[in-house]
Design a protein around this motif. Structure first.
Motif, PDB file in Angstrom:
ATOM      1  N   PHE A  21       0.969  -0.702  -0.472  1.00 26.55           N
ATOM      2  CA  PHE A  21      -0.036   0.462   0.321  1.00 26.55           C
ATOM      3  C   PHE A  21       0.986   0.970   0.350  1.00 26.55           C
ATOM      4  O   PHE A  21       0.532   2.332  -0.529  1.00 26.55           O
ATOM      5  CB  PHE A  21      -0.873   0.265   1.190  1.00 26.55           C
ATOM      6  CG  PHE A  21      -2.069  -0.843   1.018  1.00 26.55           C
ATOM      7  CD1 PHE A  21      -1.896  -1.494   0.109  1.00 26.55           C
ATOM      8  CD2 PHE A  21      -2.450  -1.553   2.239  1.00 26.55           C
ATOM      9  CE1 PHE A  21      -3.197  -3.029   0.289  1.00 26.55           C
ATOM     10  CE2 PHE A  21      -3.230  -2.582   2.612  1.00 26.55           C
ATOM     11  CZ  PHE A  21      -3.801  -3.028   1.221  1.00 26.55           C
ATOM     12  N   GLU A  25       1.045   4.120  -2.921  1.00 28.17           N
ATOM     13  CA  GLU A  25       0.000   5.261  -2.561  1.00 28.17           C
ATOM     14  C   GLU A  25       1.202   5.895  -3.050  1.00 28.17           C
ATOM     15  O   GLU A  25       1.026   7.810  -3.183  1.00 28.17           O
ATOM     16  CB  GLU A  25      -0.330   5.243  -0.911  1.00 28.17           C
ATOM     17  CG  GLU A  25      -1.102   6.481  -0.324  1.00 28.17           C
ATOM     18  CD  GLU A  25      -0.061   7.674  -0.699  1.00 28.17           C
ATOM     19  OE1 GLU A  25      -0.206   9.479  -0.291  1.00 28.17           O
ATOM     20  OE2 GLU A  25       1.248   7.895  -0.004  1.00 28.17           O
ATOM     21  N   TYR A  28       0.855   7.206  -6.714  1.00 29.40           N
ATOM     22  CA  TYR A  28      -0.375   7.578  -7.111  1.00 29.40           C
ATOM     23  C   TYR A  28      -0.135   9.201  -6.663  1.00 29.40           C
ATOM     24  O   TYR A  28      -0.327   9.846  -7.516  1.00 29.40           O
ATOM     25  CB  TYR A  28      -1.188   7.235  -6.422  1.00 29.40           C
ATOM     26  CG  TYR A  28      -2.541   8.328  -6.318  1.00 29.40           C
ATOM     27  CD1 TYR A  28      -3.671   8.081  -7.080  1.00 29.40           C
ATOM     28  CD2 TYR A  28      -2.989   9.045  -5.104  1.00 29.40           C
ATOM     29  CE1 TYR A  28      -5.071   8.655  -6.777  1.00 29.40           C
ATOM     30  CE2 TYR A  28      -4.047  10.111  -5.493  1.00 29.40           C
ATOM     31  CZ  TYR A  28      -4.719   9.574  -5.788  1.00 29.40           C
ATOM     32  OH  TYR A  28      -6.134  10.002  -6.412  1.00 29.40           O
ATOM     33  N   HIS A  29       0.509   9.712  -5.091  1.00 28.62           N
ATOM     34  CA  HIS A  29       0.913  10.827  -4.299  1.00 28.62           C
ATOM     35  C   HIS A  29       1.607  11.331  -5.889  1.00 28.62           C
ATOM     36  O   HIS A  29       1.895  12.781  -5.441  1.00 28.62           O
ATOM     37  CB  HIS A  29       1.524  10.759  -2.860  1.00 28.62           C
ATOM     38  CG  HIS A  29       1.584  11.621  -2.832  1.00 28.62           C
ATOM     39  ND1 HIS A  29       0.413  11.870  -1.953  1.00 28.62           N
ATOM     40  CD2 HIS A  29       1.931  12.872  -2.720  1.00 28.62           C
ATOM     41  CE1 HIS A  29       0.627  13.612  -1.231  1.00 28.62           C
ATOM     42  NE2 HIS A  29       1.840  14.204  -1.990  1.00 28.62           N
ATOM     43  N   GLY A  74      -5.629   7.922  -3.027  1.00 27.51           N
ATOM     44  CA  GLY A  74      -4.203   7.082  -2.954  1.00 27.51           C
ATOM     45  C   GLY A  74      -4.318   6.527  -2.133  1.00 27.51           C
ATOM     46  O   GLY A  74      -4.434   4.885  -2.178  1.00 27.51           O
ATOM     47  N   THR A  75      -4.639   6.686  -0.890  1.00 29.34           N
ATOM     48  CA  THR A  75      -4.807   5.656   0.660  1.00 29.34           C
ATOM     49  C   THR A  75      -5.597   4.822   0.945  1.00 29.34           C
ATOM     50  O   THR A  75      -5.360   3.331   1.112  1.00 29.34           O
ATOM     51  CB  THR A  75      -4.707   6.166   1.562  1.00 29.34           C
ATOM     52  OG1 THR A  75      -4.167   8.060   1.588  1.00 29.34           O
ATOM     53  CG2 THR A  75      -4.523   5.959   3.114  1.00 29.34           C
ATOM     54  N   ARG A 102       0.362   4.872   8.184  1.00 30.75           N
ATOM     55  CA  ARG A 102       0.317   6.407   6.768  1.00 30.75           C
ATOM     56  C   ARG A 102      -0.173   8.120   7.450  1.00 30.75           C
ATOM     57  O   ARG A 102       0.915   8.986   6.935  1.00 30.75           O
ATOM     58  CB  ARG A 102      -0.706   5.957   6.124  1.00 30.75           C
ATOM     59  CG  ARG A 102      -1.380   8.086   4.251  1.00 30.75           C
ATOM     60  CD  ARG A 102       0.373   7.222   3.743  1.00 30.75           C
ATOM     61  NE  ARG A 102       0.050   8.351   2.904  1.00 30.75           N
ATOM     62  CZ  ARG A 102       0.113  10.035   2.820  1.00 30.75           C
ATOM     63  NH1 ARG A 102       1.293   9.864   3.909  1.00 30.75           N
ATOM     64  NH2 ARG A 102       0.050  10.915   1.632  1.00 30.75           N
TER      65      ARG A 102
END
Length: 211
Positions: A21, A25, A28-29, A74-75, A102
């Motif tokens: 993850f 993420e 994505y970030h 994203g998370t 996170r």
């Protein structure tokens, strides 16, 4: 997704999922964060988060509601996709661990503190506060959130690497490192303010500033 069911997932299973993850993420970030630096997306959404050129822990969550939704996706997407493609082999306890870690990562990156025991000194590819602080100053560098590899791969950490190289050279030459750092960061912040103005004036997909 399993909620109250037992047994809970093994430590190994939860750790692998959370690690995945983090990687998902982060990529994505990296993409979404760059998009938020362009045109109206910056002017109307991301600018609020850049109010502080030297952020502190709580500034991690100081953002426009739309930015919170965009980046939170994203998370959430990692666990959602894993649940779908693994046939539901995902426990909510792992989700709690992931979201907690996170949040800790986001607060640490915005804390402004680079301790000797900070994770980036153990994992060289971890971003940390030093890496993200530079983003808030330079504006055009270091878009990743957890890891350094995407910025390094796509060259969006060029100014940061140049800054670190100059600091290292000053240290090896026996110069006043603190003074050199302050001068370099002041120069970086001035350049960042210029880059920010260009971003505000740019059109939708016109690049905010040249590297």
């Amino acid at each position: 997704m399993k909620t109250w069911q037992v047994p809970f997932p093994s430590y190994q299973s939860a750790a692998l999922q959370v690690a995945g993850f983090f990687v998902f993420e982060d990529f994505y970030h990296f993409l979404a964060h760059q998009a938020l630096h362009y045109g109206p997306l910056y002017r109307h959404i991301h600018k609020l988060h850049h109010k502080y050129s030297a952020p502190f822990g709580l500034a991690a969550e100081y953002a426009h509601p739309l930015e919170t939704l965009i980046l939170a996706l994203g998370t959430l997407l990692g666990p959602i996709l894993w649940t779908v493609f693994s046939g539901g082999d995902f426990h909510i306890s792992t989700m709690y661990i992931w979201v907690t870690l996170r949040l800790f990562q986001a607060i640490d990156a915005h804390s402004g503190y680079d301790f000797p025991w900070s994770l980036q000194h153990i994992l060289p590819f971890w971003s940390g506060a030093d890496h993200h602080d530079f983003h808030h100053m330079a504006f055009t560098n270091n878009y990743s959130t957890s890891f350094r590899w995407w910025d390094h791969l796509f060259g969006t950490d060029d100014k940061y690497r140049a800054y670190r190289a100059k600091v290292k050279a000053a240290k090896e030459a026996g110069k006043d490192v603190k003074k050199v750092e302050m001068e370099l960061l002041e120069e970086t912040e001035k350049e960042g303010m210029i880059a920010e103005k260009k971003a505000e004036q740019s059109h939708v997909w016109q690049r905010a500033a040249s590297k």
